[in-house]
Design a protein around this motif. Structure first.
Motif, PDB file in Angstrom:
ATOM      1  N   ALA A 140       5.412  -9.738  -1.851  1.00 23.94           N
ATOM      2  CA  ALA A 140       6.042 -10.904  -1.241  1.00 23.94           C
ATOM      3  C   ALA A 140       6.510 -10.620   0.181  1.00 23.94           C
ATOM      4  CB  ALA A 140       7.230 -11.350  -2.094  1.00 23.94           C
ATOM      5  N   ILE A 141       6.443  -9.373   0.612  1.00 26.05           N
ATOM      6  CA  ILE A 141       6.812  -9.016   1.981  1.00 26.05           C
ATOM      7  C   ILE A 141       5.702  -9.501   2.910  1.00 26.05           C
ATOM      8  CG2 ILE A 141       7.336  -7.114   3.551  1.00 26.05           C
ATOM      9  CD1 ILE A 141       8.252  -5.527   1.040  1.00 26.05           C
ATOM     10  N   GLU A 142       6.073 -10.312   3.878  1.00 27.90           N
ATOM     11  CA  GLU A 142       5.085 -11.053   4.644  1.00 27.90           C
ATOM     12  C   GLU A 142       4.128 -10.173   5.439  1.00 27.90           C
ATOM     13  OE1 GLU A 142       8.541 -13.791   3.860  1.00 27.90           O
ATOM     14  OE2 GLU A 142       8.275 -11.681   4.397  1.00 27.90           O
ATOM     15  N   TRP A 143       4.549  -9.008   5.864  1.00 21.36           N
ATOM     16  CA  TRP A 143       3.709  -8.207   6.760  1.00 21.36           C
ATOM     17  C   TRP A 143       2.913  -7.117   6.047  1.00 21.36           C
ATOM     18  CZ3 TRP A 143       5.764  -3.382   6.226  1.00 21.36           C
ATOM     19  CH2 TRP A 143       7.140  -3.256   6.022  1.00 21.36           C
ATOM     20  N   THR A 144       2.879  -7.156   4.724  1.00 24.52           N
ATOM     21  CA  THR A 144       2.104  -6.163   3.992  1.00 24.52           C
ATOM     22  C   THR A 144       1.344  -6.825   2.856  1.00 24.52           C
ATOM     23  OG1 THR A 144       2.242  -3.877   3.176  1.00 24.52           O
ATOM     24  CG2 THR A 144       3.821  -5.454   2.251  1.00 24.52           C
ATOM     25  N   ASP A 145       0.431  -6.082   2.241  1.00 25.55           N
ATOM     26  CA  ASP A 145      -0.345  -6.605   1.118  1.00 25.55           C
ATOM     27  C   ASP A 145       0.110  -6.036  -0.219  1.00 25.55           C
ATOM     28  OD1 ASP A 145      -2.073  -7.985   2.902  1.00 25.55           O
ATOM     29  OD2 ASP A 145      -3.266  -6.165   3.180  1.00 25.55           O
TER      30      ASP A 145
ATOM     31  N   ARG B 108      -6.215  -2.442   1.763  1.00 26.62           N
ATOM     32  CA  ARG B 108      -4.937  -3.143   1.816  1.00 26.62           C
ATOM     33  C   ARG B 108      -4.049  -2.547   2.897  1.00 26.62           C
ATOM     34  NH1 ARG B 108      -6.673  -3.080  -3.415  1.00 26.62           N
ATOM     35  NH2 ARG B 108      -6.059  -4.784  -4.803  1.00 26.62           N
ATOM     36  N   ARG B 109      -3.113  -3.354   3.388  1.00 25.15           N
ATOM     37  CA  ARG B 109      -1.972  -2.815   4.110  1.00 25.15           C
ATOM     38  C   ARG B 109      -0.925  -2.453   3.073  1.00 25.15           C
ATOM     39  NH1 ARG B 109      -3.007  -7.291   7.314  1.00 25.15           N
ATOM     40  NH2 ARG B 109      -1.296  -8.413   6.302  1.00 25.15           N
ATOM     41  N   ILE B 110      -0.513  -1.220   3.058  1.00 25.73           N
ATOM     42  CA  ILE B 110       0.386  -0.727   2.008  1.00 25.73           C
ATOM     43  C   ILE B 110       1.709  -0.284   2.619  1.00 25.73           C
ATOM     44  CG2 ILE B 110       0.714   1.014   0.219  1.00 25.73           C
ATOM     45  CD1 ILE B 110      -2.328   1.177  -0.047  1.00 25.73           C
ATOM     46  N   PHE B 111       2.793  -0.894   2.161  1.00 31.30           N
ATOM     47  CA  PHE B 111       4.142  -0.496   2.539  1.00 31.30           C
ATOM     48  C   PHE B 111       4.512   0.706   1.664  1.00 31.30           C
ATOM     49  CE2 PHE B 111       8.823  -2.182   2.792  1.00 31.30           C
ATOM     50  CZ  PHE B 111       9.199  -1.033   3.476  1.00 31.30           C
ATOM     51  N   VAL B 112       4.671   1.857   2.303  1.00 26.80           N
ATOM     52  CA  VAL B 112       4.940   3.101   1.573  1.00 26.80           C
ATOM     53  C   VAL B 112       6.442   3.223   1.321  1.00 26.80           C
ATOM     54  CG1 VAL B 112       4.688   5.612   1.611  1.00 26.80           C
ATOM     55  CG2 VAL B 112       2.949   4.160   2.692  1.00 26.80           C
ATOM     56  N   ASN B 113       6.805   3.271   0.046  1.00 23.13           N
ATOM     57  CA  ASN B 113       8.201   3.390  -0.379  1.00 23.13           C
ATOM     58  C   ASN B 113       9.039   2.188   0.041  1.00 23.13           C
ATOM     59  OD1 ASN B 113       8.247   5.863  -1.893  1.00 23.13           O
ATOM     60  ND2 ASN B 113       7.934   6.940   0.027  1.00 23.13           N
ATOM     61  N   SER B 114       8.643   1.040  -0.424  1.00 24.18           N
ATOM     62  CA  SER B 114       9.445  -0.165  -0.222  1.00 24.18           C
ATOM     63  C   SER B 114      10.772  -0.076  -0.956  1.00 24.18           C
ATOM     64  CB  SER B 114       8.673  -1.392  -0.721  1.00 24.18           C
ATOM     65  OG  SER B 114       8.442  -1.318  -2.122  1.00 24.18           O
TER      66      SER B 114
ATOM     67  N   VAL C 133       2.952  -6.282  23.331  1.00 22.86           N
ATOM     68  CA  VAL C 133       3.093  -5.716  21.990  1.00 22.86           C
ATOM     69  C   VAL C 133       3.025  -6.857  20.968  1.00 22.86           C
ATOM     70  CG1 VAL C 133       4.627  -4.486  20.412  1.00 22.86           C
ATOM     71  CG2 VAL C 133       4.471  -3.768  22.803  1.00 22.86           C
ATOM     72  N   PRO C 134       2.191  -6.751  19.921  1.00 23.33           N
ATOM     73  CA  PRO C 134       2.136  -7.795  18.893  1.00 23.33           C
ATOM     74  C   PRO C 134       3.514  -8.023  18.265  1.00 23.33           C
ATOM     75  CG  PRO C 134       0.316  -6.269  18.649  1.00 23.33           C
ATOM     76  CD  PRO C 134       1.220  -5.675  19.674  1.00 23.33           C
ATOM     77  N   PHE C 135       3.810  -9.303  17.994  1.00 22.27           N
ATOM     78  CA  PHE C 135       5.130  -9.712  17.499  1.00 22.27           C
ATOM     79  C   PHE C 135       4.962 -10.452  16.178  1.00 22.27           C
ATOM     80  CE2 PHE C 135       8.615 -12.789  17.192  1.00 22.27           C
ATOM     81  CZ  PHE C 135       9.730 -12.026  17.506  1.00 22.27           C
ATOM     82  N   PHE C 136       5.742 -10.038  15.175  1.00 27.12           N
ATOM     83  CA  PHE C 136       5.687 -10.666  13.851  1.00 27.12           C
ATOM     84  C   PHE C 136       7.092 -11.133  13.498  1.00 27.12           C
ATOM     85  CE2 PHE C 136       5.451 -11.222   9.360  1.00 27.12           C
ATOM     86  CZ  PHE C 136       4.117 -11.341   9.006  1.00 27.12           C
ATOM     87  N   PHE C 137       7.246 -12.448  13.316  1.00 31.73           N
ATOM     88  CA  PHE C 137       8.551 -12.967  12.900  1.00 31.73           C
ATOM     89  C   PHE C 137       8.539 -13.180  11.395  1.00 31.73           C
ATOM     90  CE2 PHE C 137      11.704 -16.490  12.387  1.00 31.73           C
ATOM     91  CZ  PHE C 137      12.819 -15.691  12.616  1.00 31.73           C
ATOM     92  N   LYS C 138       9.351 -12.416  10.693  1.00 26.15           N
ATOM     93  CA  LYS C 138       9.305 -12.386   9.231  1.00 26.15           C
ATOM     94  C   LYS C 138      10.080 -13.527   8.576  1.00 26.15           C
ATOM     95  CE  LYS C 138      10.288  -9.211   5.369  1.00 26.15           C
ATOM     96  NZ  LYS C 138      11.443  -9.873   4.730  1.00 26.15           N
ATOM     97  N   GLN C 139      11.322 -13.765   9.033  1.00 27.80           N
ATOM     98  CA  GLN C 139      12.142 -14.783   8.376  1.00 27.80           C
ATOM     99  C   GLN C 139      13.452 -14.971   9.122  1.00 27.80           C
ATOM    100  OE1 GLN C 139      12.883 -12.881   4.552  1.00 27.80           O
ATOM    101  NE2 GLN C 139      14.729 -11.898   5.319  1.00 27.80           N
TER     102      GLN C 139
END
Length: 262
Positions: free
Chosen positions: A6-11, A70-76, A211-217
């Motif tokens: 559910a984290i917008e910037w990862t898979d 996948r994009r993997i968030f390591v140790n969420s 620099v790429p910008f990602f607005f999460k919430q």
């Protein structure tokens, strides 16, 4: 590993370490701690020990079994660079990230100094790979901004900032050597509010630095009500990632089994 994050910037997420300790204001309302402590004392549950630090060696090889990139968030649910995580264990995580290069790995920490020290002591070709993204959390001026300078000194294939929860106006941020900026407000009970002008300042600085910008919430107690649009649009920018095709099953290699320490 959890697919469909559910984290917008990862898979997906991958947690070979569980549990953590608070070290700065950004930790105050830790979502991972709140989740983990719900299960404390429940026999045979992955979080039966609550949010106590725990190494999970049986998770080390997990990304090798995932065929789709996948994009993997390591140790969420933790921080890989806690003092309680042995260097040998951290190295095994990097070895897996090298042996499964068809994924992209997003490693985020508040322990920037230990990340720099550990990564500097590992072989450069183990750490400085394009699929391994190293990032730091930046929540305020006192604790967050100094981490950026440390990150710049850390060998990495790509460096990023997770400016979440953004707790105050950061002023000028040095984005030299930074490849991606994520910004987000705090969510959940007790969430501290974030002002639009703080976010716009970071957006403008990212634009100036290319620099790429990602607005999460925007966050808040009910984050879904506030959404994630900024200036009338969403910002889902990502760095350009080079992904390799996953190998055939007979080409997969499992890392050497660790004799560590659970």
């Amino acid at each position: 590993m959890s697919d469909g994050s559910a984290i917008e910037w990862t898979d997906a997420t991958w947690n070979p370490v569980r549990g953590c300790t608070k070290i700065s204001p950004g930790c105050k309302h830790c979502y991972a701690e709140t989740f983990a402590e719900r299960w404390r004392g429940l026999p045979n549950h992955p979080y039966g020990q609550g949010f106590d630090l725990r190494l999970v060696p049986e998770k080390i090889a997990e990304p090798l079994r995932w065929r789709k990139s996948r994009r993997i968030f390591v140790n969420s649910m933790s921080d890989l660079f806690q003092d309680g995580v042995p260097v040998e264990f951290i190295r095994s995580v990097f070895e897996t990230m090298n042996r499964a290069p068809w994924h992209t790995y997003q490693v985020l920490t508040k322990r920037a100094e230990r990340m720099r020290s550990v990564c500097a002591g590992l072989p450069r070709d183990l750490v400085q790979q394009p699929q391994i993204w190293l990032g730091v959390s930046v929540e305020d001026r006192k604790y967050g901004l100094p981490r950026i300078d440390v990150l710049r000194e850390t060998p990495a294939g790509l460096r990023f900032l997770s400016v979440e929860p953004l707790l105050e106006e950061l002023g000028r941020v040095d984005l030299r050597g930074i490849d991606w900026v994520i910004v987000g407000g705090e969510s959940g009970p007790g969430a501290r509010p974030m002002q639009e002008k703080w976010v716009i300042s970071l957006l403008e600085q990212a634009r100036d630095a290319d620099v790429p910008f990602f607005f999460k919430q925007w966050g808040g107690v009910q984050k879904g009500r506030h959404g994630r649009t900024l200036l009338g649009r969403t910002f889902d920018e990502l760095p350009v990632a080079r992904r390799r095709a996953a190998p055939r099953d007979d080409e997969r290699r499992e890392p050497v089994r660790l004799e560590v320490l659970a």
